[in-house]
Design an enzyme around this catalytic site. Sequence first.
Site, PDB file in Angstrom:
ATOM      1  N   ASN A   9       0.870  -1.183   0.000  1.00 35.52           N
ATOM      2  CA  ASN A   9       0.000   0.000   0.000  1.00 35.52           C
ATOM      3  C   ASN A   9       0.908   1.235   0.000  1.00 35.52           C
ATOM      4  OD1 ASN A   9      -1.816   2.044   0.504  1.00 35.52           O
ATOM      5  ND2 ASN A   9      -2.271   1.412   2.619  1.00 35.52           N
ATOM      6  N   LYS A  11       0.145   4.293  -0.256  1.00 35.31           N
ATOM      7  CA  LYS A  11      -0.489   5.482   0.358  1.00 35.31           C
ATOM      8  C   LYS A  11      -0.277   6.720  -0.528  1.00 35.31           C
ATOM      9  CE  LYS A  11       0.216   3.346   4.796  1.00 35.31           C
ATOM     10  NZ  LYS A  11       0.157   3.486   6.232  1.00 35.31           N
ATOM     11  N   HIS A  97      -9.458   0.981   5.215  1.00 36.42           N
ATOM     12  CA  HIS A  97      -8.145   1.149   5.861  1.00 36.42           C
ATOM     13  C   HIS A  97      -8.319   2.047   7.089  1.00 36.42           C
ATOM     14  CE1 HIS A  97      -3.997   2.339   6.565  1.00 36.42           C
ATOM     15  NE2 HIS A  97      -3.650   1.262   5.885  1.00 36.42           N
ATOM     16  N   GLU A  99      -6.659   4.414   8.190  1.00 39.75           N
ATOM     17  CA  GLU A  99      -6.471   5.855   7.928  1.00 39.75           C
ATOM     18  C   GLU A  99      -7.734   6.464   7.331  1.00 39.75           C
ATOM     19  OE1 GLU A  99      -2.791   5.492   5.731  1.00 39.75           O
ATOM     20  OE2 GLU A  99      -1.809   4.864   7.573  1.00 39.75           O
ATOM     21  N   GLU A 169      -5.140  -5.407  10.734  1.00 44.07           N
ATOM     22  CA  GLU A 169      -4.128  -4.378  10.964  1.00 44.07           C
ATOM     23  C   GLU A 169      -4.402  -3.662  12.284  1.00 44.07           C
ATOM     24  OE1 GLU A 169      -2.284  -3.122   6.950  1.00 44.07           O
ATOM     25  OE2 GLU A 169      -3.923  -1.765   7.405  1.00 44.07           O
ATOM     26  N   GLY A 175       2.655   1.900  10.835  1.00 44.68           N
ATOM     27  CA  GLY A 175       3.605   3.003  10.659  1.00 44.68           C
ATOM     28  C   GLY A 175       4.342   3.389  11.931  1.00 44.68           C
ATOM     29  N   SER A 215       3.665  -2.511  10.321  1.00 42.81           N
ATOM     30  CA  SER A 215       5.119  -2.536  10.432  1.00 42.81           C
ATOM     31  C   SER A 215       5.739  -3.872  10.005  1.00 42.81           C
ATOM     32  CB  SER A 215       5.545  -2.152  11.855  1.00 42.81           C
ATOM     33  OG  SER A 215       5.121  -0.828  12.129  1.00 42.81           O
TER      34      SER A 215
HETATM   35  C1  PEP Z   1      -0.641  -0.074   6.127  1.00 44.27           C
HETATM   36  O1  PEP Z   1      -0.636   1.044   5.672  1.00 44.27           O
HETATM   37  O2  PEP Z   1      -1.604  -0.792   5.867  1.00 44.27           O
HETATM   38  C2  PEP Z   1       0.486  -0.505   6.949  1.00 44.27           C
HETATM   39  C3  PEP Z   1       0.420  -1.666   7.522  1.00 44.27           C
HETATM   40  O3  PEP Z   1       1.557   0.363   7.079  1.00 44.27           O
HETATM   41  P1  PEP Z   1       3.019   0.030   7.718  1.00 44.27           P
HETATM   42  O4  PEP Z   1       3.484  -1.244   7.086  1.00 44.27           O
HETATM   43  O5  PEP Z   1       3.855   1.198   7.364  1.00 44.27           O
HETATM   44  O6  PEP Z   1       2.822  -0.140   9.188  1.00 44.27           O
END
Ligand code: PEP
Length: 251
Positions: A9, A11, A97, A99, A169, A175, A215
């Site tokens: 992803n 973003k 997601h 976000e 997630e 992040g 992460s």
């Molecule tokens: C994500 O954006 O879905 C995500 C898991 O980000 P990161 O791997 O940076 O934690």
Amino acid sequence: MRIPFIAGNWKMHKTPEESIKLAKEIDDFLKNNEDIEVDVLICPPFTSLYAVSKEIKNPKIQLGAQNMSYEEEGAFTGEISPLMLKEMNVKYVILGHSERRQLFGEKDEEINKKIKKALEHDLKPILCVGETLEERESGKEKEKVKKQITEDLKDIDKEKASSITIAYEPIWAIGTGKTASSNDANDMIKYIRSILKEIYGMDVSEKIRIQYGGSVKPHNINELMNKSDIDGALVGGASLKSKDFNEIIDF
Ligand code: PEP
């Protein structure tokens, strides 16, 4: 048998030119490593989808969008319809997601409408679910994830459900550099599969792939993928550098 599924992803990163460069680096890696048996998905920003779809013709790399409208056409300024995505060879769409939920106020009802619309157009949704740190610390993580899954998948036919992917997630791991322990991630993913079994029965629940996201990096992918129920990863930050993402694909 569920084929491992690694998705990146991107973003709000990468211009169209930068996206082509990154996609080509992943494409080259896969061409040089044909024995890798992983489904790979890249989800660049909307503005890069067309350019990447024209450059990359490798069937081993699928293209995904990061969001989508539940409307098909009309006066919806700034929105992107499933029809537009399909014409750019997009096969998957990330929905719900954290976000989008936290920063843009997306609610389960809206996510449910988007999933239905995606399926109507044969786009495969990746539904993201996960708890906040507060919910985990107060022991409410399973309750939260069950609520999201039940509401987001409300009235979605059994016939179509197997094309959905779920990405677990935990919000506190996105992040932040903090990863859920592989045992905790596996435990939640097992629980998610048990909810899917209640809704759709054994057959369908065994077909739905469930990824972990939060992460994921080259150094922890192997441990996560060695767990019995984790089918893949949704990768944010580490999908922006081909070296890291290719190492993750090649776990
Ligand atoms: C994500 O954006 O879905 C995500 C898991 O980000 P990161 O791997 O940076 O934690």
